[in-house]
Scaffold this active site. Structure first.
Site, PDB file in Angstrom:
ATOM      1  N   GLU A  59      -2.280  -9.270  -0.485  1.00  0.00           N
ATOM      2  CA  GLU A  59      -3.342  -9.440  -0.155  1.00  0.00           C
ATOM      3  C   GLU A  59      -4.286  -9.091  -1.096  1.00  0.00           C
ATOM      4  O   GLU A  59      -5.470  -9.851  -1.486  1.00  0.00           O
ATOM      5  CB  GLU A  59      -3.873  -8.276   0.952  1.00  0.00           C
ATOM      6  CG  GLU A  59      -3.295  -8.502   2.384  1.00  0.00           C
ATOM      7  CD  GLU A  59      -3.408  -7.276   3.237  1.00  0.00           C
ATOM      8  OE1 GLU A  59      -3.826  -7.603   4.166  1.00  0.00           O
ATOM      9  OE2 GLU A  59      -3.007  -6.229   3.026  1.00  0.00           O
ATOM     10  N   ALA A  69       0.731  -1.400  -0.088  1.00  0.00           N
ATOM     11  CA  ALA A  69      -0.075  -0.118   0.026  1.00  0.00           C
ATOM     12  C   ALA A  69       0.874   1.352  -0.086  1.00  0.00           C
ATOM     13  O   ALA A  69       2.162   1.238   0.344  1.00  0.00           O
ATOM     14  CB  ALA A  69      -0.824  -0.234   1.264  1.00  0.00           C
ATOM     15  N   GLY A  92      -0.309  -5.287   0.899  1.00  0.00           N
ATOM     16  CA  GLY A  92      -1.500  -5.126   0.044  1.00  0.00           C
ATOM     17  C   GLY A  92      -1.311  -5.561  -1.253  1.00  0.00           C
ATOM     18  O   GLY A  92      -2.475  -6.169  -1.666  1.00  0.00           O
ATOM     19  N   GLU A 128       3.768  -5.857   7.348  1.00  0.00           N
ATOM     20  CA  GLU A 128       3.116  -4.823   7.993  1.00  0.00           C
ATOM     21  C   GLU A 128       3.718  -4.682   9.365  1.00  0.00           C
ATOM     22  O   GLU A 128       3.591  -3.605   9.997  1.00  0.00           O
ATOM     23  CB  GLU A 128       1.702  -5.182   8.159  1.00  0.00           C
ATOM     24  CG  GLU A 128       0.907  -4.724   6.924  1.00  0.00           C
ATOM     25  CD  GLU A 128       1.009  -5.802   5.862  1.00  0.00           C
ATOM     26  OE1 GLU A 128       0.304  -5.694   4.681  1.00  0.00           O
ATOM     27  OE2 GLU A 128       1.710  -6.879   5.876  1.00  0.00           O
TER      28      GLU A 128
END
Length: 260
Positions: free
Chosen positions: A115, A66, A112, A135
């Site tokens: 994910e 992200a 992300g 993360e």
């Protein structure tokens, strides 16, 4: 809609969506998430599209994570909204699409990015790809479904280790874990995915959509997957695809499914 951060190309019944932020290693920011939601929704509503493929631009990254600069100063409530909105708009949205989605992982799939790949119905990786959820090294946890989908795919113990170490695994380890279905070289990645997509496209879109719902039901709290399977199985008998499929079988010819 004109896209800033993604490219979309249709070839016969297959659409290839490319996340195109190479200078940011295709990191997901709000704008990109919104664009992806829109292009996935468009593809799912198009009856001519039988399979969706998603990849990243360049040779370095699928999606490297992200865009941290967007949320580095968020407070608790803003963090919750960020995760909830992202899951609803993109990650859960992709998982529950009626059209099958293949992730073609062409490089780093981190945070992300992994994910996003895990939200797709299955994954194929290039042999130089690396995957991980880093993360906790930033003082946060995966917030776009990573703590849920990774254990489903590779088991609780391996998922715990990967999340807690913030480490990366290579493509062959991902293959042995069951995180990806296939590994190929970069030049063959998209053609390999297209071959799989072609096989999928020959089958009944109605039945494939029903299968997606039935499989996903097993992973939803309070939902009986077997009951969902029974319901979806029965519903298939009322479709034009079922009539065409069984008729074609009895007539010893290839089926031409109308998708209805």
């Amino acid at each position: 809609m004109k896209y800033v951060n993604i490219l979309s190309e249709v070839n016969n019944s297959i659409v290839t969506i490319t996340i195109n932020r190479p200078k940011k290693l295709n990191a997901l920011n709000k704008e990109t998430i919104n664009e992806l939601h829109h292009v996935f929704k468009e593809a799912d509503l198009d009856k001519n599209i039988k399979v969706i493929m998603v990849t990243g631009s360049g040779e370095k990254a699928f999606v490297a994570g992200a865009d941290i600069s967007e949320f580095a100063n968020y407070n608790v409530e803003e963090g919750k909204v960020l995760a909830a909105t992202g899951q609803e708009l993109l990650f859960n949205f992709i998982e529950n699409l009626s059209t099958p989605v293949i992730a073609a992982i062409n490089g780093f799939a981190l945070g992300g990015g992994l994910e996003l790949a895990m939200a797709c119905h299955f994954r194929v990786a290039s042999d130089h790809a690396k995957m991980g959820l880093p993360e906790v090294s930033l003082g946060v946890i995966p917030g776009y479904g990573g703590t849920q989908r990774l254990p489903q795919l590779i088991g609780k113990g391996r998922a715990m280790e990967l999340i807690m170490t913030a480490g990366m695994i290579d493509a062959n380890s991902a293959l042995s874990y069951g995180l990806v279905n296939h590994v190929t070289n970069l030049d063959e990645l998209l053609p390999f995915c297209e071959k799989i997509a072609d096989k999928i496209a020959r089958n009944s879109p109605v039945a494939i959509s029903a299968a997606i719902r039935a499989v996903n039901a097993n992973f939803k709290d309070g939902v009986n997957g077997f009951s969902t399977e029974i319901q979806e199985f029965g519903n298939c008998f009322g479709s034009e695809d079922f009539k065409e499929g069984t008729t074609a079988f009895l007539e010893k010819r290839k089926a031409d499914f109308p998708g209805e």
